[in-house]
Design an enzyme around this catalytic site. Structure first.
Site, PDB file in Angstrom:
ATOM      1  N   ILE A 252       0.893  -1.156   0.000  1.00  0.00           N
ATOM      2  CA  ILE A 252       0.000   0.000   0.000  1.00  0.00           C
ATOM      3  C   ILE A 252       0.930   1.204   0.000  1.00  0.00           C
ATOM      4  CG2 ILE A 252      -1.767   1.283   1.244  1.00  0.00           C
ATOM      5  CD1 ILE A 252      -2.802  -1.301   2.380  1.00  0.00           C
ATOM      6  N   PRO A 253       1.112   1.862  -1.160  1.00  0.00           N
ATOM      7  CA  PRO A 253       2.222   2.804  -1.335  1.00  0.00           C
ATOM      8  C   PRO A 253       1.968   4.197  -0.772  1.00  0.00           C
ATOM      9  CG  PRO A 253       1.012   2.613  -3.376  1.00  0.00           C
ATOM     10  CD  PRO A 253       0.363   1.654  -2.414  1.00  0.00           C
ATOM     11  N   CYS A 254       1.899   4.316   0.540  1.00  0.00           N
ATOM     12  CA  CYS A 254       1.681   5.622   1.157  1.00  0.00           C
ATOM     13  C   CYS A 254       2.878   6.545   0.942  1.00  0.00           C
ATOM     14  CB  CYS A 254       1.375   5.470   2.643  1.00  0.00           C
ATOM     15  SG  CYS A 254       2.588   4.546   3.595  1.00  0.00           S
ATOM     16  N   HIS A 255       4.030   5.982   0.549  1.00  0.00           N
ATOM     17  CA  HIS A 255       5.201   6.821   0.281  1.00  0.00           C
ATOM     18  C   HIS A 255       5.005   7.687  -0.963  1.00  0.00           C
ATOM     19  CE1 HIS A 255       5.797   3.081  -2.017  1.00  0.00           C
ATOM     20  NE2 HIS A 255       6.444   3.840  -2.899  1.00  0.00           N
TER      21      HIS A 255
END
Length: 289
Positions: A252-255
């Protein structure tokens, strides 16, 4: 096999710590265009050794990597990304091969009962894993990945997992779900396995996490754009809080969510690691055309 994996985790962690230290220095001093000798001295390596280590990790030289971390680069990406790009990513779905945003990722939220009972009657497998960005603690229920977090302290990482599911039964085992999740980090993956996530979160959090999956690799979005995408344009702050509670790193690419100014902002697992992820993905996209 366990001993070999432990050695790999330790080696990966050490290499990433050196790269992370160099990136942290570059974030502060990139305007000075620090020399290779200077960067190598920061991590106590010879220039040739550092150049080889960094290039093996990022796929590009330290000098080239600086451009992927610049404020102007972030602003340029955001300038290209309007609602149409987000909509296109949504319509296209998660298809293709190789890269993270191409994987078919399905999220199943825990039931209200499971949520309230703190994982009671759940058996959770967990495993310590290596990645290009340091060591990970991965955990999965029979239905999918429920936890994937970077760590520096092994015992503290396990305590955090146990606290999230205080009533679950845990066993150290590298399940198929964990193998599928970690497979992303294997370069040249032609036919990635489907990844399933079984997450503990409120309906709002799950909606935000699902929207994160629609941001393509190598692209960035703002908190405001994400809030608009889920139909709540005035909820940027709540979106930021949900992003900060993301229990599954990288998948889950919150970056990929940054400030509207183009500054990368904070990250649950450290600002240098967020910068490393953004730069690494941008470099990979550039190499692949």
């Amino acid at each position: 096999m366990v001993a070999l994996r432990s050695v790999k985790v330790n080696s990966n962690q050490m290499n990433y710590q050196r790269v992370e230290k160099a990136i942290e220095y570059l974030l502060i001093h990139h305007r000075e265009q620090p020399s290779l000798d200077r960067l190598a001295a920061i991590v106590n390596l010879s220039p040739s050794h550092f150049q080889r280590l960094f290039t093996d990790w990022a796929g590009v030289s330290p000098k080239k990597f600086i451009q992927y971390l610049s404020l102007s680069h972030a602003k340029a990406i955001l300038a290209q990304q309007g609602a149409s790009v987000m909509e296109a990513a949504h319509i296209a779905g998660l298809s293709g091969s190789g890269r993270l945003h191409d994987l078919f990722v399905s999220i199943e939220g825990m039931t209200p009962g499971e949520f309230a009972r703190g994982g009671e009657q759940l058996t959770i497998d967990y495993s310590y894993e290596a990645s290009p960005f340091g060591s990970l603690l991965a955990a999965a229920t029979p239905r999918g990945i429920c936890h994937l977090m970077f760590f520096d302290d092994k015992d503290q990482a396990l305590e955090e997992l146990l606290a999230r599911f205080p009533n679950a039964r845990f066993q150290q085992f590298r399940s198929a779900h964990i193998k599928n999740a970690i497979s992303f980090f294997q370069q040249g993956l032609a036919n990635p396995s489907e990844i399933k996530l079984h997450l503990k979160g409120t309906p709002f959090q799950l909606k935000v996490w699902e929207s994160l999956l629609r941001i393509p690799e190598g692209q960035l979005a703002t908190y405001g754009a994400l809030a608009s995408q889920i139909g709540q344009p005035s909820a940027s702050r709540a979106v930021g809080t949900a992003i900060g509670s993301n229990p599954v790193a990288v998948i889950i690419p919150c970056h990929r969510v940054i400030q509207a100014s183009g500054h990368f902002g904070g990250y649950r697992w450290g600002a240098p690691r967020k910068s490393a992820l953004i730069g690494w993905e941008a470099a990979r996209q550039d190499r692949e055309g």
